[in-house]
Design an enzyme around this catalytic site. Structure first.
Site, PDB file in Angstrom:
ATOM      1  N   SER A 159       0.851  -1.188   0.000  1.00  0.00           N
ATOM      2  CA  SER A 159       0.000   0.000   0.000  1.00  0.00           C
ATOM      3  C   SER A 159       0.890   1.242   0.000  1.00  0.00           C
ATOM      4  O   SER A 159       1.698   1.400  -0.918  1.00  0.00           O
ATOM      5  CB  SER A 159      -0.958  -0.043   1.182  1.00  0.00           C
ATOM      6  OG  SER A 159      -1.979   0.913   1.041  1.00  0.00           O
ATOM      7  N   HIS A 165      -6.924  -5.792  -1.661  1.00  0.00           N
ATOM      8  CA  HIS A 165      -5.765  -5.018  -1.222  1.00  0.00           C
ATOM      9  C   HIS A 165      -4.867  -5.824  -0.279  1.00  0.00           C
ATOM     10  O   HIS A 165      -3.780  -5.374   0.079  1.00  0.00           O
ATOM     11  CB  HIS A 165      -6.251  -3.732  -0.532  1.00  0.00           C
ATOM     12  CG  HIS A 165      -5.232  -2.649  -0.451  1.00  0.00           C
ATOM     13  ND1 HIS A 165      -4.541  -2.178  -1.547  1.00  0.00           N
ATOM     14  CD2 HIS A 165      -4.775  -1.922   0.609  1.00  0.00           C
ATOM     15  CE1 HIS A 165      -3.718  -1.212  -1.168  1.00  0.00           C
ATOM     16  NE2 HIS A 165      -3.828  -1.044   0.136  1.00  0.00           N
ATOM     17  N   ASP A 197      -8.231  -5.391  -6.235  1.00  0.00           N
ATOM     18  CA  ASP A 197      -7.859  -4.227  -5.436  1.00  0.00           C
ATOM     19  C   ASP A 197      -8.396  -2.981  -6.123  1.00  0.00           C
ATOM     20  O   ASP A 197      -7.839  -2.532  -7.123  1.00  0.00           O
ATOM     21  CB  ASP A 197      -6.339  -4.150  -5.289  1.00  0.00           C
ATOM     22  CG  ASP A 197      -5.899  -3.009  -4.386  1.00  0.00           C
ATOM     23  OD1 ASP A 197      -6.764  -2.242  -3.919  1.00  0.00           O
ATOM     24  OD2 ASP A 197      -4.685  -2.892  -4.139  1.00  0.00           O
TER      25      ASP A 197
END
Length: 695
Positions: free
Chosen positions: A568, A670, A638
């Site tokens: 991320s 994600h 995602d």
């Protein structure tokens, strides 16, 4: 280019926590006590690599002596208490969602066979709360715009047979996290559930408390039962402001409504940001919630707000407290509020006295008192006798159930205007769910280190986790990996993880460095806010300063064998480091999971349009300087940071001739939720590192 060792295998053995060891451990949830506080239920999920399935069970815990009794749940499902000896179990099977009861006996600790109570007209019921005094069950379910649970199955059939798969949108809220937005939304449904003639009876009339309001709760994608609470007559809940575009705003209002949807009123000011964790006081005259000041901000400092329902007065009690609670609950007396709070890379329990209701809406500060000091707690629940139970994890242990006693004395101190006497409380561990799986494993508890970073007036924190067999004074022996957390407003906590577990990395032979740079939570709001529009600035400098500090203070690290990985925001940071070799990190290989390539593209493609990355610091504009071997990982589902970013990173590396590999999970979002996929993830990550630094 380094060549892959054909015989690469993950390090396993008696003292090593291998990825498979970690993934096969039981995963306990938070304990849920009964009303008299002598029993608790703990949901557990355990993955088996033999049959490639997650096996669900309930552990019944006797709180007087720690005995446990396990109930297998072959079809999974949700469980909650109806009374002190009756558990409700909701399970979906063969396109039908049914409610069963499980009667518990304490001498000996055992259970009777499941007894069917009835079935729901839908299959999406979840996030259950039962009100014994009202004899009503409240839950969340997906409904169509008509708001009726009774018509959902018929409309599902019509929608599925509409003849095409097209989705058409006229506004920006098109998908969220890992799902495309469809015609249904979540509502809060209530139905009677009472004991009659010795048997539990589920009513046939369902009331949608949100029907016709345009509101949806719990708030997706992560909202569950903590997004609402129930009293004998009312529901308090948080919901997105219906007047604002959902993808572009974070504002959530707090609402108060009867079980059947009457007398809806908004309790928030309407100018705040997000709200969370609404709760009723046991006395019934007050409610409380967590509130962020600014719309469009996910990581502002959450304030504890109390609302007096009788006097119609709203007041903040943590205005000047520079910490941000995650969850709150009233004490049984309603005189205190307990809060779980991130503080210096731990998630602690704090207590706050509820002051008398002022004459008008005000903001004040009640002095908080910390009742725990280590690990990370979740699911805090008070029980009779001045006690509470909760789950506690750490860098060396998954969730276990603990009891904190002596809270009645702590409450007396606080109400007298004194700090709670933490020494007067006693912490007792009840369970050892993971003891067998962790027996003999050499796990490092993590050593805190502090260094001078970019923040003025405070040092910056990190953890170093050393591998099994690590010895001080044996210089230049061990490779090292720097792990970069996501968020970006998050932190490395003294907390167990099945995603990025530092001890799993350490068990593969690496010294693990986990730094909490500018933007991290639990160190004050100014420190957290320092990352805003500064992604490639202060946070990266902090990582560099912390990395240099470790290399200077741990000569045992072989500086020619260092690597880095992140997901991320951490994946973004990897790409930024890749394109700025002049920073001098010196990594020999990189791993980027679900990271950003082009911040301009991501700002328009993400599901959270209020979340605008720092377009000044876009890795896409640094491609000409990319040269470090990199593994790039992305999930196709995602929608927070779409997979196009990961593919673009891989294509850029390939076109430059930089050693690179792309790992795509078509069915992951994600994160990596599937245990078999996670095992593959770990194999590829450590295989990549081994190719270049050979742990």
């Amino acid at each position: 280019m380094a060549t892959t060792k054909p015989d690469f295998t993950l390090t396993e053995g008696a003292i090593a926590l291998s990825p498979q060891d970690m993934l096969a451990l039981p995963r306990p949830g938070a304990p849920l006590p009964n009303d008299v506080g002598d029993l608790a239920i703990v949901p557990i999920s355990t993955y088996s690599f033999q049959d490639r399935k997650s096996h669900k069970s309930l552990s019944i815990l006797a709180l007087n002596d720690g005995r446990t009794y396990d109930i297998p749940l072959p079809d999974g499902g949700d469980a909650f208490w109806l009374d002190s000896r009756t558990i409700a179990h909701v399970v979906t099977k063969d396109d039908t969602q049914s409610l069963y009861t499980i009667t518990i006996t304490t001498s000996p600790l055992s259970s009777d066979p499941f007894s069917l109570v009835g079935s729901f007209p839908i299959t999406t019921a979840s996030a259950f709360r039962y009100s014994p005094s009202a004899q009503r069950l409240v839950f969340s379910a997906y409904v169509y715009p008509d708001g009726l649970v009774e018509t959902v199955k018929e409309q599902d059939t019509a929608y599925e047979n509409r003849g095409n798969s097209a989705l058409v949108y006229d506004e920006t809220f098109v998908r969220q996290w890992d799902k495309w937005v469809g015609p249904k939304s979540k509502a809060l449904i209530s139905v009677s559930l009472a004991k009659s003639g010795g048997k539990w009876v589920l009513g046939e009339t369902y009331a949608n408390a949100l029907k016709g309001t345009g509101l949806s709760s719990p708030v997706e994608p992560f909202g569950e039962a903590d997004d609402y609470d129930v009293s004998q007559t009312h529901i308090i809940f948080t919901a997105k402001d219906p007047q604002l575009p959902k993808a572009m705003h974070t504002r959530q209002n707090i609402y108060h409504v009867t079980h059947d949807g009457k007398d809806l009123r908004q309790l928030t000011s309407g100018v705040q940001g997000a709200t969370h964790s609404p709760v009723f006081s046991p006395s019934g005259d007050k409610v409380a919630w967590l509130e962020l000041a600014l719309d469009g901000h996910e990581s502002g400092c959450a304030k504890v707000v109390v609302y007096d329902l009788k006097k119609d007065v709203r007041f903040t009690i943590t205005e000047d407290w520079d910490r941000s609670p995650d969850s709150i609950i009233f004490s049984p007396s309603s005189a205190l509020i307990y809060a779980t709070v991130g503080d210096h890379a731990r998630i602690k329990l704090f207590a706050l006295a509820v002051p008398p209701t002022p004459a008008s809406n005000t903001a004040q500060t009640t002095q908080p008192a910390a009742l725990t000091s280590s690990g990370s707690i979740s699911g805090f629940q008070p029980i009779p006798g001045g006690k509470a139970i909760f789950a506690l994890s750490s860098l060396t242990s998954p969730n276990e159930v603990y009891e904190l006693s002596g809270l009645d004395a702590a409450e007396r101190y606080l109400l007298a205007g004194k700090q709670a006497d933490v020494k007067g409380t006693t912490l007792t561990r009840f369970t050892s769910f993971s003891a067998a799986g962790l027996q003999g494993k050499d796990l490092a508890p993590g050593k805190d280190f502090w260094f001078k970073g970019t923040a003025e007036g405070q040092d910056t924190h990190g953890y170093v986790i050393t591998p099994p067999g690590f010895e001080r004074g044996v210089n230049g022996k061990w490779p090292a990996v720097m792990l970069i957390h996501g968020g970006p407003e998050w932190a490395w906590y003294d907390q167990w993880s099945t995603d990025w577990n530092p001890n799993v990395f350490a068990s593969q032979g690496y010294v693990v460095v986990a730094i909490n740079p500018t933007g991290s939570t639990s160190f004050g709001q100014d420190f957290t806010d320092g990352i805003n529009q500064n992604w490639g600035g202060r946070p990266i400098q902090d990582l560099l300063m912390g990395w240099k500090y470790i290399l200077q203070n741990y000569p045992e690290i072989d500086q020619s064998r260092t690597v880095a990985a992140g997901a991320s925001y951490g994946g973004y940071a990897i790409n930024w480091i890749q394109g700025n070799p002049e920073l001098g990190f010196g990594f020999k290989a990189l791993v980027c999971h679900d990271g950003i390539f082009d911040t301009t593209y991501t700002g328009y493609a993400t599901d959270e349009l209020f979340f605008v990355p720092s377009r000044k610091y876009s890795p896409a504009y640094t491609v000409s300087k990319w040269s470090t071997p990199q593994l790039t990982i992305h999930g196709s589902k995602d929608y927070r940071l779409p997979e196009g970013d990961g593919i673009a990173v891989f294509h850029a590396l390939q076109q430059l001739g930089v050693p690179s590999r792309l790992l795509i999970f078509p069915d992951e979002n994600h994160g990596v939720l599937n245990a078999a996929n996670s095992l593959k993830w770990h194999h590829e990550v450590f295989r990549w590192f081994d190719q270049f630094v050979g742990a």
